[in-house]
Enzyme design. Structure first.
Site, PDB file in Angstrom:
ATOM      1  N   CYS A  52       0.856  -1.203   0.000  1.00 57.85           N
ATOM      2  CA  CYS A  52       0.000   0.000   0.000  1.00 57.85           C
ATOM      3  C   CYS A  52       0.883   1.240   0.000  1.00 57.85           C
ATOM      4  O   CYS A  52       0.570   2.264  -0.609  1.00 57.85           O
ATOM      5  CB  CYS A  52      -0.899   0.036   1.242  1.00 57.85           C
ATOM      6  SG  CYS A  52      -1.882  -1.429   1.521  1.00 57.85           S
ATOM      7  N   HIS A  81       1.011   5.219  -1.382  1.00 57.16           N
ATOM      8  CA  HIS A  81       0.277   6.032  -0.400  1.00 57.16           C
ATOM      9  C   HIS A  81       1.076   6.422   0.826  1.00 57.16           C
ATOM     10  O   HIS A  81       0.540   6.504   1.915  1.00 57.16           O
ATOM     11  CB  HIS A  81      -0.999   5.301   0.023  1.00 57.16           C
ATOM     12  CG  HIS A  81      -2.010   5.162  -1.064  1.00 57.16           C
ATOM     13  ND1 HIS A  81      -2.677   6.236  -1.597  1.00 57.16           N
ATOM     14  CD2 HIS A  81      -2.457   4.085  -1.743  1.00 57.16           C
ATOM     15  CE1 HIS A  81      -3.504   5.819  -2.546  1.00 57.16           C
ATOM     16  NE2 HIS A  81      -3.383   4.520  -2.656  1.00 57.16           N
ATOM     17  N   ARG A 111     -12.703  -0.232  -2.443  1.00 51.81           N
ATOM     18  CA  ARG A 111     -11.455   0.489  -2.734  1.00 51.81           C
ATOM     19  C   ARG A 111     -10.235  -0.352  -2.322  1.00 51.81           C
ATOM     20  O   ARG A 111      -9.268  -0.483  -3.055  1.00 51.81           O
ATOM     21  CB  ARG A 111     -11.475   1.844  -2.020  1.00 51.81           C
ATOM     22  CG  ARG A 111     -10.283   2.756  -2.208  1.00 51.81           C
ATOM     23  CD  ARG A 111     -10.025   3.171  -3.629  1.00 51.81           C
ATOM     24  NE  ARG A 111      -9.257   2.172  -4.355  1.00 51.81           N
ATOM     25  CZ  ARG A 111      -9.029   2.189  -5.662  1.00 51.81           C
ATOM     26  NH1 ARG A 111      -9.514   3.143  -6.409  1.00 51.81           N
ATOM     27  NH2 ARG A 111      -8.326   1.258  -6.247  1.00 51.81           N
ATOM     28  N   CYS A 157      -7.482  -1.980  -4.852  1.00 51.03           N
ATOM     29  CA  CYS A 157      -6.060  -1.623  -4.700  1.00 51.03           C
ATOM     30  C   CYS A 157      -5.208  -2.893  -4.717  1.00 51.03           C
ATOM     31  O   CYS A 157      -4.167  -2.938  -5.357  1.00 51.03           O
ATOM     32  CB  CYS A 157      -5.831  -0.864  -3.396  1.00 51.03           C
ATOM     33  SG  CYS A 157      -6.055   0.928  -3.549  1.00 51.03           S
TER      34      CYS A 157
END
Lengths: 273, 104, 209
Positions: free
Chosen positions: A182, A186, A230, A234
């Site tokens: 992730c 991010h 979401r 991802c």
């Protein structure tokens, strides 16, 4: 008698024009501004309301083998209390002795109140045009009842602390053929993929911006998409296997991201491109 | 059976009523192909009418260029707070739906 | 031995240790181990994406520990050395393919997702993170701009070899880089790697215009 009428077609056309303008050689900052204008133009008349209305109906209507409604479902603030409940999820539930996020808790209530099997309660986590998801609708409604509430995900219980800590590690877990986590996309400020701005989810401001704007009606898909969707999508792009719906990893990661958003006003369901 | 519309209507101090309508509809253009390559048949709202006190205050003919889950906003004069406004759509399959809202 | 015991104790009372240990500490390792275990029971194989994708190699495992901070020097050197050993030069010794095909590969974002099949063309998706040709305005900023890559650095054999190595295995040069190891992980074929290197290195490529 009629003064003026605007048609949805005019809005759709405007959206198309924004996209076209963006394509002809403007610099990146103004492109992002144009996309933001497009989002704002769509705020009025968000089709997410159609999901909210259906979700409210599903919440109140007796259903399942037990022919009961979900109105006694305890989302953390007491049986039947929906107002503000989502802003305090995920949280520890003593009756099941574990941390649950909204989806997990809704599935739990559909088992205990409707009388569904766990498999039935989680059978259709995300909808498509020809196959709608009750979960999408219920989530749309429950989250809409937290609009304006301040994010306040609890962390007093040991299992809440554990979920947060595990979620943080999952966030930084690098794997798959592309070595992505992730954090690849991010964990830095002011970056983007192609033209899509990426929130820095390791900082409060970024986590707040992202977490408080899901679920969202995705204009490009014509569907309401939840925060669970979401996360799920991802991981698809991360080249991972599929994140199990209402799984422990999903709850932990949600706990990590939701708590990072504490202090912000919850704004969803919103509308996104 | 199509889902209900979401209708909000409010009259301002100048006597102008603003109506906002969200409709649940696929609005399939007839141009798209499915995974197997076959054309997805056109399916869209063709006619929209709004009435107040038995009078038509809006009449529209729509086509496949209108977006999925359409949003319609319009204004008219002559209504009072507490009056009802009805909205009806009919699609190219003959499906129709009527909903009403009380003007706030 | 003592460390193992602490780790085990923390796993038992995980909540008490969670988040308190510094990166690299025994309690931190215990949380990480529990997180990996949780992921393995939470993810499901789908299509081409099997659960073995969650089995980390040494590089992935070590880089996960340092989140976004750079690893300590000696760790970085170890990772870079191990990854450099994985860089294979092109079999015919020629680094440059066709930049036009390279541009297509740089544009394409598919491949290896569970929504893809084994037949789905695999791209490098370079534009997702990098600016390359000025003509493409839809580029990401996770990685640095590569516009004028060779115009700035030179077109010679050393830079060709460097570009090849960087695309093949970015960790050989920067430990814990965010960039996929396109050669070492078998994402792009040898010919595709050459085409991408040509996009960066060919004087005729729009990248160098």
């Amino acid at each position: 008698m009629r003064i003026r009428a605007w048609y949805a077609g005019a809005i759709a056309l405007a959206a198309g024009m924004v996209a076209a303008t963006a394509a002809v050689g403007q610099d990146a900052a103004s492109t992002a501004q144009e996309i933001e204008k497009y989002r704002q133009a769509l705020q009025d008349g968000n089709p997410a309301e159609l999901w909210e209305a259906r979700g409210e109906g599903l919440w109140k209507k007796p259903a399942g083998p037990k022919n009961a409604s979900l109105e006694k479902c305890d989302l953390g603030l007491g049986p039947g209390v929906v107002k503000g409940a989502y802003a305090q999820l995920p949280r520890y539930f003593a009756d099941v002795d574990r941390v649950m996020d909204l989806e997990t808790r809704l599935a739990h209530c559909r088992v205990t109140l409707h009388g569904l099997t766990p498999a039935q309660a989680t059978a259709r986590p995300f909808g498509s045009p020809d196959n709608r998801s009750d979960n999408d609708a219920l989530v749309a409604w429950v989250t809409s009842e937290s609009k304006g509430a301040t994010m306040n995900v609890p962390s007093a219980h040991a299992k809440e602390k554990e979920a947060f800590a595990l979620g943080e590690k999952i966030f930084y877990f690098r794997g798959g053929p592309y070595d992505f986590s992730c954090a690849t996309c991010h964990a830095a400020d002011n970056t983007r993929i192609r033209l899509q701005d990426l929130p820095n989810l390791t900082k409060q401001a970024g986590a707040q911006l992202a977490y408080t704007t899901w679920p969202a009606y995705r204009v490009s898909q014509g569907e309401l998409r939840t925060f669970q969707w979401r996360l799920n999508d991802c991981f698809r792009q991360q080249r991972f296997p599929e994140l199990g719906f209402a799984s422990d990893a999903s709850i932990a990661l949600t706990a990590f991201l939701a708590r990072n958003a504490n202090g912000a006003e919850f704004k969803a369901p919103t509308i996104k491109r | 059976m199509a889902d209900p519309m979401r209708i909000r209507a409010a009259v301002d101090a100048g006597g102008v009523t603003e109506v906002k309508v969200l409709m649940s509809h696929e609005m399939e253009t007839g141009q798209r192909r499915d995974a197997a390559g076959a054309l997805v048949p056109a399916w869209f709202i063709q006619n929209v009418t709004a009435t107040h006190a038995g009078k038509t205050v809006l009449s529209a003919q729509w086509g496949p260029a209108i977006a999925k889950n359409p949003f319609l906003s319009f204004r008219f004069k002559g209504a009072q707070k507490g009056d009802k406004v009805q909205v009806t759509w009919v699609d190219n399959r003959g499906d129709k739906r009527t909903d009403e809202a009380t003007i706030a | 031995m003592h460390k193992t015991l602490i780790a085990a104790a923390c796993a038992a009372v995980l909540a008490g240790c969670a988040g308190t240990g510094p990166s690299g500490s025994a309690s931190d390792a215990a949380v990480r181990a529990k997180a990996v275990e949780t992921m393995k029971t939470s993810f499901k194989e789908r299509g081409i994406a099997k659960l073995d994708r969650l089995d980390q190699d040494e590089t992935q495992s070590v880089c996960s520990q340092y989140s976004t901070a750079a690893p300590p020097k000696e760790v970085a050197e170890r990772i870079e050395k191990a990854n450099m050993a994985l860089v294979k030069p092109p079999s015919d010794g020629k680094y440059l393919g066709d930049w036009k095909r390279g541009e297509q590969i740089a544009q394409r974002g598919t491949g290896f997702q569970y929504s893809d099949t084994r037949e789905t063309p695999v791209g490098g998706n370079c534009y997702a993170c990098h600016e390359l040709s000025k003509a493409e305005i839809s580029y990401g900023t996770i990685g640095p701009s590569l516009h004028n890559f060779a115009k700035i650095r030179g077109y010679g054999p050393d830079i060709q070899k460097y570009a090849w190595g960087k695309v093949y295995n970015a960790h050989a040069y920067t430990a814990c880089s965010f960039m996929p190891r396109f050669g070492a992980q078998g994402i792009l074929s040898e010919q595709q790697l050459k085409d991408v290197v040509a996009l960066l290195m060919d004087p005729e490529s729009p990248v160098n215009k």
